[in-house]
Design a protein around this motif. Sequence first.
Motif, PDB file in Angstrom:
ATOM      1  N   ASP A  95     -37.737  15.593  -5.996  1.00  0.00           N
ATOM      2  CA  ASP A  95     -37.745  16.532  -7.049  1.00  0.00           C
ATOM      3  C   ASP A  95     -38.741  16.098  -8.064  1.00  0.00           C
ATOM      4  O   ASP A  95     -39.325  16.947  -8.712  1.00  0.00           O
ATOM      5  CB  ASP A  95     -36.247  16.496  -7.679  1.00  0.00           C
ATOM      6  N   GLY A  96     -39.002  14.885  -7.919  1.00  0.00           N
ATOM      7  CA  GLY A  96     -40.134  14.303  -8.905  1.00  0.00           C
ATOM      8  C   GLY A  96     -41.424  14.948  -8.477  1.00  0.00           C
ATOM      9  O   GLY A  96     -42.393  15.143  -9.335  1.00  0.00           O
ATOM     10  N   ARG A 136     -29.056  20.092 -10.283  1.00  0.00           N
ATOM     11  CA  ARG A 136     -27.743  19.684 -10.150  1.00  0.00           C
ATOM     12  C   ARG A 136     -27.359  20.043  -8.535  1.00  0.00           C
ATOM     13  O   ARG A 136     -26.550  19.096  -8.283  1.00  0.00           O
ATOM     14  CB  ARG A 136     -27.144  20.876 -10.794  1.00  0.00           C
ATOM     15  N   ASP A 137     -27.913  20.759  -8.108  1.00  0.00           N
ATOM     16  CA  ASP A 137     -27.431  21.258  -6.614  1.00  0.00           C
ATOM     17  C   ASP A 137     -28.695  22.167  -6.006  1.00  0.00           C
ATOM     18  O   ASP A 137     -29.599  22.312  -6.606  1.00  0.00           O
ATOM     19  CB  ASP A 137     -25.998  21.830  -6.418  1.00  0.00           C
ATOM     20  N   TYR A 147     -28.676  13.694   6.043  1.00  0.00           N
ATOM     21  CA  TYR A 147     -27.949  15.075   5.933  1.00  0.00           C
ATOM     22  C   TYR A 147     -27.941  15.412   4.485  1.00  0.00           C
ATOM     23  O   TYR A 147     -27.531  16.560   4.052  1.00  0.00           O
ATOM     24  CB  TYR A 147     -26.337  14.821   6.047  1.00  0.00           C
ATOM     25  N   GLY A 148     -28.452  14.547   3.611  1.00  0.00           N
ATOM     26  CA  GLY A 148     -29.017  14.894   2.144  1.00  0.00           C
ATOM     27  C   GLY A 148     -27.624  14.706   1.300  1.00  0.00           C
ATOM     28  O   GLY A 148     -26.707  14.561   1.436  1.00  0.00           O
ATOM     29  N   THR A 149     -27.895  14.521   0.124  1.00  0.00           N
ATOM     30  CA  THR A 149     -27.023  14.252  -1.021  1.00  0.00           C
ATOM     31  C   THR A 149     -27.133  15.257  -2.125  1.00  0.00           C
ATOM     32  O   THR A 149     -26.302  15.160  -3.194  1.00  0.00           O
ATOM     33  CB  THR A 149     -27.078  12.909  -1.498  1.00  0.00           C
ATOM     34  N   LEU A 150     -28.206  16.336  -2.329  1.00  0.00           N
ATOM     35  CA  LEU A 150     -27.919  17.228  -3.344  1.00  0.00           C
ATOM     36  C   LEU A 150     -26.930  17.747  -3.564  1.00  0.00           C
ATOM     37  O   LEU A 150     -26.386  18.762  -2.852  1.00  0.00           O
ATOM     38  CB  LEU A 150     -29.386  17.998  -3.407  1.00  0.00           C
ATOM     39  N   GLY A 151     -26.023  17.595  -4.770  1.00  0.00           N
ATOM     40  CA  GLY A 151     -24.649  18.444  -4.693  1.00  0.00           C
ATOM     41  C   GLY A 151     -23.741  17.659  -4.156  1.00  0.00           C
ATOM     42  O   GLY A 151     -22.543  18.106  -4.191  1.00  0.00           O
TER      43      GLY A 151
END
Length: 354
Positions: free
Chosen positions: A47-48, A78-79, A235-239
């Motif tokens: 995201d940066g 946020r998600d 598997y990702g952590t966003l949210g």
Amino acid sequence: MDKNLLLVGSIPCDTAEEVFQTWGATFGAHLKYLPDGEVGDRLHWIDGQAFHVFNGHPDIETLKRPAPDDGVERWKPRDIEDQWTFKVKPGVDLVRFADPGWRLGYARDAINSYFVFKTLRNEGVLPDDIRFMVALPTPQSSTILFFKDPADWPAAQGGYEAAMLAEVETMVRHIPHEDLAIQWDAACESVDIEFGLPWLGDEITPERYETYVEQFTRLSASVPDGVALGYHACYGTLGGWPLVEPETLAKQVKFVNDAVARSKRKVDFVHLPMLDRSDPEYATPLKDLEVNDAEVYLGLIHNMESFSVRLANARRCLPTCKIAAPCGFGRIPPIQVQAVMDEHKEALEIYASN
């Protein structure tokens, strides 16, 4: 002491020195590779890059950005629904980035963190036999999440990959090869492979899968012999982790196998995520893992109540496996960091005693 632990990448500390002084000093004897915690904007992974690299680029239109907080700008989504979205402007065949080797910021951060790493190692805070690790997002991960229209991918991905490989070239010019490890992070690909991405459909196409594995031919070739090379599926952590919950590891095993098979040089280590699943069937595909002599780290360090069972299931399929968290933990609140560190200590004790 055996080197059985991998720190995947992000750690919610303010500075690289803090990461090295705490996590490095605590676990250094168990590590072959030590990241700088991806401090600063990198704590929120790519995201940066959306905020500083894509947003405002003259060839790119910003379609959506994270919603503000009470009228104050916000760049950290946020998600996945709050995520940045971009489009390549009409007539642009290739998005070009200025200052090759420096524009994305990864080389600058790596060189600065390595100086701190080297200083603390010379002072005895870190062991002599540990390498500094730089975790980098694959160019596919860095673009498919933000550019929702596949028609934009050739222009966005081609330019971004060139910029990223220039960053690698800068790093390996300034950091001794024997002190460096580079890990390519493929979270967006890992999620898409399981259940598709919402804007692309519920199932990955063979053509898209091919682009995911084919990129490792070029990414591996960019890392010189002598620099350690690793791949991280996630598997990702966003949210909240995990974004996807597949029934088995079969698709991730195939993805890692194919990535290693396409590589132009030796792959030193791979990392696979592991869900909180105690049924033996979940881990069974590990029997099919074919990564030559690369060391395998499994993301088992979470929910310590079931850790021993999950470790035993994994070892039945892959006796030589080593351990890690399933993902970086840069997004967790700082108040939870000590608990995560304690989980790593407990995991190492169980790993050594079983």
